[in-house]
Motif scaffolding. Structure first.
Motif, PDB file in Angstrom:
ATOM      1  N   PRO B  18       0.768  -1.222   0.152  1.00 31.98           N
ATOM      2  CA  PRO B  18      -0.129  -0.125   0.134  1.00 31.98           C
ATOM      3  C   PRO B  18       0.836   1.362   0.131  1.00 31.98           C
ATOM      4  CG  PRO B  18       0.324  -0.956   2.285  1.00 31.98           C
ATOM      5  CD  PRO B  18       0.661  -1.953   1.136  1.00 31.98           C
ATOM      6  N   VAL B  19       0.371   2.303  -0.466  1.00 30.74           N
ATOM      7  CA  VAL B  19       1.002   3.648  -0.431  1.00 30.74           C
ATOM      8  C   VAL B  19       0.047   4.829  -0.122  1.00 30.74           C
ATOM      9  CG1 VAL B  19       0.612   4.215  -3.007  1.00 30.74           C
ATOM     10  CG2 VAL B  19       2.684   4.869  -1.849  1.00 30.74           C
ATOM     11  N   GLU B  20       0.649   5.663   0.450  1.00 30.86           N
ATOM     12  CA  GLU B  20      -0.096   6.788   0.921  1.00 30.86           C
ATOM     13  C   GLU B  20       0.915   8.162   0.346  1.00 30.86           C
ATOM     14  OE1 GLU B  20      -2.848   8.409   4.576  1.00 30.86           O
ATOM     15  OE2 GLU B  20      -0.740   8.668   5.146  1.00 30.86           O
ATOM     16  N   LEU B  21       0.381   8.928  -0.330  1.00 33.43           N
ATOM     17  CA  LEU B  21       1.298  10.209  -0.631  1.00 33.43           C
ATOM     18  C   LEU B  21       0.382  11.426   0.032  1.00 33.43           C
ATOM     19  CD1 LEU B  21       1.662   9.670  -4.577  1.00 33.43           C
ATOM     20  CD2 LEU B  21       2.893   8.857  -2.550  1.00 33.43           C
ATOM     21  N   ARG B  22       1.136  12.106   0.766  1.00 32.72           N
ATOM     22  CA  ARG B  22       0.655  13.279   1.454  1.00 32.72           C
ATOM     23  C   ARG B  22       0.447  14.518   1.220  1.00 32.72           C
ATOM     24  NH1 ARG B  22       3.667  12.747   7.035  1.00 32.72           N
ATOM     25  NH2 ARG B  22       5.768  12.443   5.377  1.00 32.72           N
ATOM     26  N   CYS B  23      -0.643  15.113   1.265  1.00 37.43           N
ATOM     27  CA  CYS B  23      -0.862  16.566   0.862  1.00 37.43           C
ATOM     28  C   CYS B  23      -1.446  17.272   1.824  1.00 37.43           C
ATOM     29  CB  CYS B  23      -1.687  16.675  -0.607  1.00 37.43           C
ATOM     30  SG  CYS B  23      -2.091  18.383  -1.230  1.00 37.43           S
ATOM     31  N   ASN B  24      -1.012  18.580   2.130  1.00 39.24           N
ATOM     32  CA  ASN B  24      -1.680  19.586   2.816  1.00 39.24           C
ATOM     33  C   ASN B  24      -1.685  20.873   2.092  1.00 39.24           C
ATOM     34  OD1 ASN B  24      -0.323  17.528   5.075  1.00 39.24           O
ATOM     35  ND2 ASN B  24      -2.003  18.670   6.018  1.00 39.24           N
ATOM     36  N   TYR B  25      -2.856  21.613   2.351  1.00 41.05           N
ATOM     37  CA  TYR B  25      -3.179  22.683   1.486  1.00 41.05           C
ATOM     38  C   TYR B  25      -3.534  23.839   2.755  1.00 41.05           C
ATOM     39  CZ  TYR B  25      -8.161  22.304   2.405  1.00 41.05           C
ATOM     40  OH  TYR B  25      -9.213  22.156   2.861  1.00 41.05           O
ATOM     41  N   SER B  26      -3.481  25.079   2.177  1.00 41.45           N
ATOM     42  CA  SER B  26      -3.585  26.473   2.861  1.00 41.45           C
ATOM     43  C   SER B  26      -4.615  27.189   1.889  1.00 41.45           C
ATOM     44  CB  SER B  26      -2.409  27.058   3.418  1.00 41.45           C
ATOM     45  OG  SER B  26      -2.835  28.236   4.069  1.00 41.45           O
ATOM     46  N   SER B  27      -5.654  27.716   2.478  1.00 46.33           N
ATOM     47  CA  SER B  27      -6.524  28.656   1.815  1.00 46.33           C
ATOM     48  C   SER B  27      -7.328  29.369   2.698  1.00 46.33           C
ATOM     49  CB  SER B  27      -7.424  27.749   0.487  1.00 46.33           C
ATOM     50  OG  SER B  27      -8.015  28.938  -0.004  1.00 46.33           O
ATOM     51  N   SER B  28      -7.641  30.702   2.112  1.00 45.68           N
ATOM     52  CA  SER B  28      -8.500  31.499   3.079  1.00 45.68           C
ATOM     53  C   SER B  28      -9.899  31.444   2.348  1.00 45.68           C
ATOM     54  CB  SER B  28      -8.064  32.984   3.022  1.00 45.68           C
ATOM     55  OG  SER B  28      -7.938  33.334   1.794  1.00 45.68           O
ATOM     56  N   VAL B  29     -10.129  30.725   1.411  1.00 51.71           N
ATOM     57  CA  VAL B  29     -11.580  30.620   0.956  1.00 51.71           C
ATOM     58  C   VAL B  29     -11.745  29.006   0.460  1.00 51.71           C
ATOM     59  CG1 VAL B  29     -11.299  32.789  -0.100  1.00 51.71           C
ATOM     60  CG2 VAL B  29     -10.573  30.983  -1.660  1.00 51.71           C
ATOM     61  N   SER B  30     -12.811  28.703   0.221  1.00 50.31           N
ATOM     62  CA  SER B  30     -13.030  27.142  -0.092  1.00 50.31           C
ATOM     63  C   SER B  30     -12.279  26.814  -1.587  1.00 50.31           C
ATOM     64  CB  SER B  30     -14.428  27.081  -0.260  1.00 50.31           C
ATOM     65  OG  SER B  30     -15.174  27.891  -1.210  1.00 50.31           O
ATOM     66  N   VAL B  31     -12.040  25.716  -1.475  1.00 54.43           N
ATOM     67  CA  VAL B  31     -11.133  25.063  -2.706  1.00 54.43           C
ATOM     68  C   VAL B  31     -11.864  23.915  -3.037  1.00 54.43           C
ATOM     69  CG1 VAL B  31      -9.178  26.369  -2.065  1.00 54.43           C
ATOM     70  CG2 VAL B  31      -9.255  24.047  -1.356  1.00 54.43           C
ATOM     71  N   TYR B  32     -11.422  23.518  -4.453  1.00 57.45           N
ATOM     72  CA  TYR B  32     -11.486  22.229  -5.019  1.00 57.45           C
ATOM     73  C   TYR B  32     -10.045  21.613  -4.994  1.00 57.45           C
ATOM     74  CZ  TYR B  32     -15.797  23.907  -7.159  1.00 57.45           C
ATOM     75  OH  TYR B  32     -17.285  24.734  -7.407  1.00 57.45           O
ATOM     76  N   LEU B  33     -10.040  20.282  -4.864  1.00 53.87           N
ATOM     77  CA  LEU B  33      -8.748  19.635  -4.673  1.00 53.87           C
ATOM     78  C   LEU B  33      -8.604  18.548  -5.712  1.00 53.87           C
ATOM     79  CD1 LEU B  33      -9.744  19.690  -1.268  1.00 53.87           C
ATOM     80  CD2 LEU B  33      -7.373  20.230  -1.555  1.00 53.87           C
ATOM     81  N   PHE B  34      -7.480  18.491  -6.217  1.00 52.41           N
ATOM     82  CA  PHE B  34      -7.087  17.602  -7.422  1.00 52.41           C
ATOM     83  C   PHE B  34      -5.666  16.584  -7.002  1.00 52.41           C
ATOM     84  CE2 PHE B  34     -10.168  19.657 -10.233  1.00 52.41           C
ATOM     85  CZ  PHE B  34     -10.259  20.921  -9.736  1.00 52.41           C
TER      86      PHE B  34
END
Lengths: 115, 119
Positions: B18-34
């Motif tokens: 199994p694998v997990e690739l990590r992603c964190n984001y920062s935003s002051s407004v709502s976002v879509y994620l890809f």
């Protein structure tokens, strides 16, 4: 399956020369984009284009850059006087719209090497 | 403004692990994620996206990702990887259509994670 096509795949140019990177977006798409990725760095947004004008641009997109949709099918990025730091992979993208069911489709990229 | 951090620049794994690739984001407004994938000498291809609704989204090639609003994360997972999954993976965000203001579809990317699957 429709795809975004970029030419050339690799361009080598001398510093100070002008280059034009070409893209053929998917035919029914209305929004067009250029991104670049300097080796080892993030993919960075350069510019978006809609209705025959620039709709948004980043601070990277200064006066040496310009975009054009000259004939209704091609979408070009021109760099007027290339610098060594312009060496990067340049990606073109297009999308049908901006709604929740639209996505950006990317081309294979043009690797620009400035020497 | 938005920013995206991919915590691992390289992830080596063995086939069928199994694998997990990590992603964190920062935003002051709502976002879509890809999540996008780039195979060698190819363009960026969309793997999956989170727009709204169920926080667990499934994509192509057996990948899935979970949106965690409290942790501002969007980690990518696959229960069993194949050699053919070897590629670079990019997490990206885009201002959502109900975030207010003007958006023309600009994507903000993370640095990318190179996944290498060993036999």
């Amino acid at each position: 399956e429709p795809e975004v096509t970029q030419t050339p795949s690799h361009q080598v140019t001398q510093m100070g020369q002008e280059v034009i990177l070409r893209c053929v977006p998917i035919s029914n798409h209305l929004y067009f984009y250029w991104y670049r990725q300097i080796l080892g760095q993030k993919v960075e947004f350069l510019v978006s284009f809609y209705n025959n004008e620039i709709s948004e641009k980043s601070e990277i997109f200064d006066d040496q850059f310009s975009v054009e949709r000259p004939d209704g099918s091609n979408f070009t990025l021109k760099i007027r006087s290339t610098k060594l730091e312009d060496s990067a992979m340049y990606f073109c993208a297009s999308s049908e719209g901006l709604g929740t069911n639209t996505e950006a489709f990317f081309g294979q990229g043009t690797r620009l090497t400035v020497v | 403004a938005q920013s995206v951090t991919q915590l691992d620049s390289q992830v080596p794994v063995f086939e069928e692990a199994p694998v997990e690739l990590r992603c964190n984001y920062s935003s002051s407004v709502s976002v879509y994620l890809f999540w996008y994938v780039q195979y060698p000498n190819q363009g960026l291809q969309l793997l999956l996206k989170y727009l709204s609704g169920s926080t667990l989204v499934k994509g192509i090639n057996g990948f899935e990702a979970e949106f965690n609003k409290s942790q501002t994360s969007f980690h990518l997972r696959k229960p069993s990887v194949h050699i053919s999954d070897t590629a670079e993976y990019f997490c990206a965000v885009r201002r959502s259509s109900n975030a207010g203001g003007t958006s023309y579809g600009k994507l903000t990317f993370g640095q990318g994670t190179i996944l290498t699957v060993h036999p």
